[in-house]
Design an enzyme around this catalytic site. Structure first.
Site, short mmCIF file in Angstrom:
data_model
loop_
_atom_site.label_atom_id
_atom_site.label_comp_id
_atom_site.label_asym_id
_atom_site.label_seq_id
_atom_site.Cartn_x
_atom_site.Cartn_y
_atom_site.Cartn_z
N ARG A 123 50.44 45.86 20.39
CA ARG A 123 50.53 44.21 20.77
C ARG A 123 49.32 43.49 20.67
O ARG A 123 49.63 42.34 20.35
CB ARG A 123 50.67 44.18 22.38
CG ARG A 123 51.14 42.97 22.83
CD ARG A 123 51.58 42.70 24.32
NE ARG A 123 51.65 43.86 25.27
CZ ARG A 123 50.38 43.96 25.81
NH1 ARG A 123 49.40 43.42 25.73
NH2 ARG A 123 50.55 45.26 26.91
N TYR B 182 63.76 19.81 17.13
CA TYR B 182 64.86 20.92 16.92
C TYR B 182 65.32 21.05 18.18
O TYR B 182 64.52 21.15 19.58
CB TYR B 182 63.98 22.05 16.50
CG TYR B 182 64.70 23.35 16.37
CD1 TYR B 182 65.67 23.68 15.53
CD2 TYR B 182 64.34 24.32 17.44
CE1 TYR B 182 66.37 24.89 15.53
CE2 TYR B 182 65.19 25.55 17.50
CZ TYR B 182 66.01 25.84 16.25
OH TYR B 182 66.71 26.95 16.47
N ASP C 227 54.96 21.33 13.89
CA ASP C 227 56.04 22.25 13.44
C ASP C 227 56.09 22.17 12.21
O ASP C 227 56.70 21.24 11.51
CB ASP C 227 57.16 22.21 14.21
CG ASP C 227 58.16 23.14 14.13
OD1 ASP C 227 58.25 23.54 12.76
OD2 ASP C 227 59.06 23.47 14.98
N LYS D 271 63.04 30.78 8.57
CA LYS D 271 63.41 29.79 7.68
C LYS D 271 62.86 29.99 6.25
O LYS D 271 63.08 31.17 5.49
CB LYS D 271 63.34 28.50 7.98
CG LYS D 271 63.70 28.21 9.62
CD LYS D 271 65.08 28.54 9.99
CE LYS D 271 65.39 28.53 11.50
NZ LYS D 271 64.97 27.53 12.30
C1 LIG Z 1 64.55 27.32 13.54
C2 LIG Z 1 63.59 26.38 13.98
C3 LIG Z 1 62.86 26.90 15.20
C4 LIG Z 1 63.09 28.05 16.10
O1 LIG Z 1 62.65 29.31 15.41
P1 LIG Z 1 63.44 30.47 15.33
O2 LIG Z 1 62.96 31.38 14.51
O3 LIG Z 1 64.96 30.23 15.44
O4 LIG Z 1 63.37 31.01 16.94
C5 LIG Z 1 61.85 25.86 15.66
N1 LIG Z 1 61.60 24.66 15.05
C6 LIG Z 1 62.47 24.35 13.53
C7 LIG Z 1 61.91 23.12 13.13
C8 LIG Z 1 63.25 25.39 13.50
O5 LIG Z 1 64.02 24.75 12.31
#
Ligand SMILES: *Cc1c(COP(=O)(O)O)cnc(C)c1O
Length: 385
Positions: free
Chosen positions: A46, A98, A170, A195
């Site tokens: 961890r 998001y 982000d 993504k």
């Molecule tokens: C998909 C997404 C998230 C969340 O991520 P997960 O991997 O689905 O938990 C956060 N911010 C943005 C901009 C996203 O597209």
């Protein structure tokens, strides 16, 4: 070294013992100590795990940060970052956020006394007027999703530094290949690596990259204490995806630009939201701070009745939630990704029932255009337009 070379070589020189070019999956949670007071650097998975460490070092390097942390999802990464804050703290957050991040803030963090105000993070007057004595950070998404609003990160980060606020970005949509927020003054970068970084619609993962000694130590403590860490297999899969990031982002951008340009001229389409197009209000800011554009954009149909048949008639493009993978996906934000955002907020920013979001994949642009064209034609026929 250029970013393309660093991406292609992730982990390839990290195993001097065997010379393995693809860094191995260390499927071990415990690590033997040579003797009392001695450690190989790994104690318990961890805290630190070899495959994850290679990924984390690559993430820190690519984002020009000091430390990287791999989490079990993008939401887990955001949860770890939000754990920096305490009861009574307040955050300023990009308006067209998001949906999952909005839900985490409003349904969970709010119960722990951490509150957020949603503002256009490119409007300095709005930021200043919504700032409170207990404001601790600004969280930026740029471009936002689905409306692709662009924030000038350097401007906001400079203001935040003056006011003693952390700047968190982000960077999921652009990835470090196109945009590196830490170089623009951010303290923390967060990714849904599910993504573009993973890129193949096959691994759920999150990343945090920090700049600065204190914030790096604080996140290291929280990452280990909370335990929302990425396992060795998924760490390997993510690195495997990241090696081709440069090639994929270039193609995603080229395909998205071709499709967005075509849709902009389509008589059934009211508007296309994509910063690569010169008419987009964020076009200049985007070009100034990023070396390219993401592979997703949104478009608004003139008639809401076309939405349902379009989603029913697309064949090559899948009607599915997510973005950033090899396969093209179409999402209906009003009922999918943004369902948790109250109607007033959604409509105020423009996420209404005529908006579709298109994650343009790596198929040939002509095939994607033909698929969308026949779906729109069928939809228009069905509504009698
Ligand atoms: C998909 C997404 C998230 C969340 O991520 P997960 O991997 O689905 O938990 C956060 N911010 C943005 C901009 C996203 O597209």
């Amino acid at each position: 070294m250029k970013i393309e070379s660093r991406l292609a070589q992730i982990g390839s020189q990290n195993d001097p013992v065997t010379g393995a070019v693809s860094f191995p999956i260390y499927q071990s949670t415990a690590f033997r100590h040579p003797r009392l007071g001695k450690s190989t650097g790994f104690d318990y998975a961890r805290t630190k795990s070899p495959t994850r460490t290679v990924l984390e070092e690559a993430a820190a390097d690519l984002e020009s940060g000091d430390a990287g942390f791999a989490c079990s999802s993008g939401m887990a990464a955001l949860q770890v970052v939000f754990a920096l804050f305490s009861q009574g703290d307040h955050l300023l957050v990009s308006l067209d956020l998001y949906g999952g991040t909005y839900r985490l803030l409003e349904k969970i963090m709010a119960r722990f006394g951490v509150t957020a105000s949603y503002v256009d993070t490119n409007d300095m007057d709005a930021l200043e007027s919504r700032r409170k004595p207990n404001t601790k950070a600004v969280l930026i998404e740029t471009p936002t999703n689905p409306l692709m609003m662009v924030t000038d990160v350097a401007k906001v980060a400079a203001w935040a530094k003056q006011k003693d606020l952390l700047t968190i970005v982000d960077n999921t949509l652009l990835t470090p290949f196109f945009q590196r927020p830490i170089e623009l003054g951010a303290d923390i970068v967060v990714h849904s690596a599910t993504k573009y970084l993973g890129g193949h619609n096959d691994v759920l993962a999150g990343l945090i990259v920090t700049k600065g000694e204190k914030v790096s130590a604080d996140i290291a403590f929280l990452h280990n204490s909370i335990g929302a860490v990425l396992g060795p297999q998924d760490s390997w899969l993510l690195m495997r995806g990241m090696k081709t990031l440069a090639l994929r982002m270039e193609r995603h951008q080229a395909n998205a630009t071709a499709l967005a340009t075509w849709l902009k001229a389509h008589p059934a389409v009211e508007e296309v939201y994509y910063p690569a197009l010169p008419h987009h209000p964020g076009h200049e800011a985007q070009n100034a701070q990023s070396s390219g554009n993401t592979g997703i954009f949104s478009f608004k149909m003139k008639d809401a009745r076309t939405i349902e048949p379009i989603l029913r008639h697309i064949k090559l493009i899948a009607f599915a939630e997510s973005l950033g993978g090899t396969e093209s996906l179409m999402t209906y934000p009003a009922v999918q990704t943004h369902a948790d955002i109250p109607l007033e907020i959604r409509e105020a920013v423009g996420v209404d029932d005529r908006l579709l979001r298109f994650s343009v994949g790596l198929e040939h642009a002509d095939d994607l255009r033909q698929d969308l064209e026949q779906a729109i034609d069928e939809a228009l026929r069905e509504i009698g337009g």
